[in-house]
Design a protein around this motif. Structure first.
Motif, PDB file in Angstrom:
ATOM      1  N   ALA A 195       0.845  -1.320   0.096  1.00  0.00           N
ATOM      2  CA  ALA A 195       0.076   0.019   0.001  1.00  0.00           C
ATOM      3  C   ALA A 195       0.974   1.260   0.052  1.00  0.00           C
ATOM      4  O   ALA A 195       0.676   2.153  -0.796  1.00  0.00           O
ATOM      5  N   PHE A 196       1.927   1.481   0.721  1.00  0.00           N
ATOM      6  CA  PHE A 196       2.831   2.452   1.311  1.00  0.00           C
ATOM      7  C   PHE A 196       3.933   2.478   0.568  1.00  0.00           C
ATOM      8  O   PHE A 196       4.588   3.590   0.832  1.00  0.00           O
ATOM      9  N   GLN A 197       4.595   1.494   0.054  1.00  0.00           N
ATOM     10  CA  GLN A 197       5.880   1.654  -0.521  1.00  0.00           C
ATOM     11  C   GLN A 197       5.852   1.475  -2.030  1.00  0.00           C
ATOM     12  O   GLN A 197       6.443   2.202  -2.888  1.00  0.00           O
ATOM     13  N   PHE A 198       4.678   0.817  -2.608  1.00  0.00           N
ATOM     14  CA  PHE A 198       4.468   0.471  -4.058  1.00  0.00           C
ATOM     15  C   PHE A 198       3.211   1.182  -4.360  1.00  0.00           C
ATOM     16  O   PHE A 198       3.075   0.974  -5.702  1.00  0.00           O
ATOM     17  N   TYR A 199       2.263   1.480  -3.527  1.00  0.00           N
ATOM     18  CA  TYR A 199       1.209   2.176  -3.854  1.00  0.00           C
ATOM     19  C   TYR A 199       0.278   1.477  -4.840  1.00  0.00           C
ATOM     20  O   TYR A 199      -0.344   1.895  -5.708  1.00  0.00           O
ATOM     21  N   HIS A 200       0.307   0.195  -4.428  1.00  0.00           N
ATOM     22  CA  HIS A 200      -0.731  -0.898  -5.147  1.00  0.00           C
ATOM     23  C   HIS A 200      -1.757  -0.910  -4.112  1.00  0.00           C
ATOM     24  O   HIS A 200      -2.214  -1.886  -3.269  1.00  0.00           O
ATOM     25  N   MET A 201      -2.854   0.372  -4.114  1.00  0.00           N
ATOM     26  CA  MET A 201      -3.945   0.181  -3.185  1.00  0.00           C
ATOM     27  C   MET A 201      -4.904  -0.817  -3.561  1.00  0.00           C
ATOM     28  O   MET A 201      -5.466  -1.337  -2.405  1.00  0.00           O
ATOM     29  N   GLY A 202      -5.397  -1.050  -4.527  1.00  0.00           N
ATOM     30  CA  GLY A 202      -6.089  -2.038  -5.009  1.00  0.00           C
ATOM     31  C   GLY A 202      -5.797  -3.468  -4.564  1.00  0.00           C
ATOM     32  O   GLY A 202      -6.412  -3.937  -3.890  1.00  0.00           O
ATOM     33  N   TYR A 203      -4.652  -3.705  -4.769  1.00  0.00           N
ATOM     34  CA  TYR A 203      -3.877  -5.215  -4.499  1.00  0.00           C
ATOM     35  C   TYR A 203      -3.819  -4.985  -2.957  1.00  0.00           C
ATOM     36  O   TYR A 203      -4.296  -6.372  -2.426  1.00  0.00           O
ATOM     37  N   SER A 204      -3.381  -4.091  -2.296  1.00  0.00           N
ATOM     38  CA  SER A 204      -3.460  -4.120  -0.790  1.00  0.00           C
ATOM     39  C   SER A 204      -4.730  -4.209  -0.153  1.00  0.00           C
ATOM     40  O   SER A 204      -4.986  -5.207   0.949  1.00  0.00           O
ATOM     41  N   ALA A 205      -5.485  -3.694  -0.863  1.00  0.00           N
ATOM     42  CA  ALA A 205      -7.046  -3.904  -0.069  1.00  0.00           C
ATOM     43  C   ALA A 205      -7.646  -5.507  -0.420  1.00  0.00           C
ATOM     44  O   ALA A 205      -8.207  -5.987   0.522  1.00  0.00           O
ATOM     45  N   THR A 206      -7.295  -5.902  -1.491  1.00  0.00           N
ATOM     46  CA  THR A 206      -7.473  -7.464  -1.935  1.00  0.00           C
ATOM     47  C   THR A 206      -6.574  -8.350  -0.678  1.00  0.00           C
ATOM     48  O   THR A 206      -7.349  -9.250  -0.106  1.00  0.00           O
ATOM     49  N   LEU A 207      -5.321  -8.030  -0.517  1.00  0.00           N
ATOM     50  CA  LEU A 207      -4.980  -8.867   0.636  1.00  0.00           C
ATOM     51  C   LEU A 207      -5.433  -8.646   1.998  1.00  0.00           C
ATOM     52  O   LEU A 207      -5.527  -9.697   2.616  1.00  0.00           O
ATOM     53  N   GLY A 208      -5.677  -7.574   2.356  1.00  0.00           N
ATOM     54  CA  GLY A 208      -6.226  -7.092   3.611  1.00  0.00           C
ATOM     55  C   GLY A 208      -7.589  -8.160   3.682  1.00  0.00           C
ATOM     56  O   GLY A 208      -8.101  -8.558   4.552  1.00  0.00           O
ATOM     57  N   PHE A 209      -8.458  -7.806   2.748  1.00  0.00           N
ATOM     58  CA  PHE A 209      -9.794  -8.570   2.573  1.00  0.00           C
ATOM     59  C   PHE A 209      -9.565 -10.131   2.736  1.00  0.00           C
ATOM     60  O   PHE A 209     -10.299 -10.638   3.455  1.00  0.00           O
ATOM     61  N   CYS A 210      -8.597 -10.589   1.961  1.00  0.00           N
ATOM     62  CA  CYS A 210      -8.300 -11.968   2.170  1.00  0.00           C
ATOM     63  C   CYS A 210      -7.708 -12.434   3.631  1.00  0.00           C
ATOM     64  O   CYS A 210      -8.068 -13.541   4.124  1.00  0.00           O
ATOM     65  N   PHE A 211      -6.770 -11.714   3.934  1.00  0.00           N
ATOM     66  CA  PHE A 211      -6.216 -11.950   5.281  1.00  0.00           C
ATOM     67  C   PHE A 211      -7.316 -11.828   6.454  1.00  0.00           C
ATOM     68  O   PHE A 211      -7.228 -12.479   7.487  1.00  0.00           O
ATOM     69  N   ALA A 212      -8.368 -10.880   6.187  1.00  0.00           N
ATOM     70  CA  ALA A 212      -9.399 -10.673   7.287  1.00  0.00           C
ATOM     71  C   ALA A 212     -10.289 -12.205   7.221  1.00  0.00           C
ATOM     72  O   ALA A 212     -10.733 -12.593   8.434  1.00  0.00           O
TER      73      ALA A 212
END
Length: 283
Positions: A248-265
């Protein structure tokens, strides 16, 4: 009282829930179907983020690293906290001092504790390796050996958080009626039998609470590896939350980081449901 008065009274909570809970959740779900780097407009990419997730070996390694941390952290934390609570539950001098001493690391900043332990575990100048050297024992690369680093972090995290669970277990132990122990004494039960067949069943709800809280806090592992190892060596201490943060905050892949967070939840929810099924029992 006017008809709209109840709605006016609950409106602050509804506003808080809408702004800080509902909107972030809905926006995160929408983001999982988009590519967005904060600066450019969002682009709809369908399920591409989910396809990337299942092929992302580094994410699954980060999840496995977090699981390895939990496998050490949770049993160790429950064992140490229960032993300390059992000792404090007895009549000992200075019990109030020990309760405060055990709880003190909980209220100290995690960054401060992590930096202190980083110095303690240093290969060249750490106190632990100095003690080993004094005893003619080879020094250990506590934070540089891929086979040891995550377990060193697990021990440190246990030390920091154990005070909270000591208090929870102490409350649970003090709620057990003394009549049960008196009846067990009349039957000639040993201390182990009283602990096994009276104490453990009676504090089972507390054990379940500690397991769930430890699991959720363990899955959110971030500060310790971020400061002590930066995810190294060889990504063996890279936690799932740390990997999501990087996306999210180093590569600015906000969509992919949201996907990772959703899967991790969903993974955390699945683990907690399994724990509830096998740990929590009727007393």
């Amino acid at each position: 009282m006017k008809k709209w008065t109840p709605y006016l009274l609950v409106s602050p909570y509804i506003l808080h829930f809408a702004v800080f809970v509902a909107f972030p959740v809905v926006f995160s779900v929408v983001l999982t179907f988009h590519s967005w780097n904060i600066i450019s407009p969002m682009q709809y990419i369908g399920l591409a983020n989910y396809e990337h997730l299942f092929k992302d070996r580094l994410f699954w390694q980060a999840v496995w690293n977090t699981v390895r941390f939990l496998l050490v952290h949770i049993p160790l934390q429950i064992f140490v906290a229960l032993i300390l609570a059992e000792l404090l539950n007895r009549t000992v001098r200075g019990a109030s001092f020990f309760r405060a001493a055990f709880f003190l690391p909980v209220i100290v900043s995690g960054v401060v504790v992590t930096i202190l332990w980083q110095q303690l575990l240093s290969y060249n100048s750490g106190i632990l390796n100095r003690l080993l050297t004094a005893m003619s024992v080879p020094r250990v690369a506590w934070l540089d050996d891929p086979a040891v680093a995550m377990y060193s972090i697990a021990v440190m995290a246990t030390w920091k958080n154990v005070g909270l669970y000591v208090i929870l277990f102490l409350v649970g132990l003090q709620s057990v009626p003394m009549q049960y122990y008196e009846a067990a004494d009349l039957e000639g039960a040993t201390n182990w039998q009283k602990f096994r067949f009276i104490t453990l069943p009676m504090i089972n709800p507390t054990i379940f609470t500690v397991v769930v809280l430890s699991t959720i806090s363990g899955f959110s592992l971030f500060v310790e590896p971020y400061i002590m190892t930066q995810g190294g060596p060889m990504n063996t201490t890279l936690s799932a939350v740390m990997y999501i943060y990087r996306q999210a905050f180093q590569f600015y892949h906000m969509g992919y980081s949201a996907t990772l967070g959703f899967c991790f939840a969903l993974i955390i929810l699945f683990v907690v449901v399994i724990q509830r099924r096998y740990v929590e029992q009727e007393v």
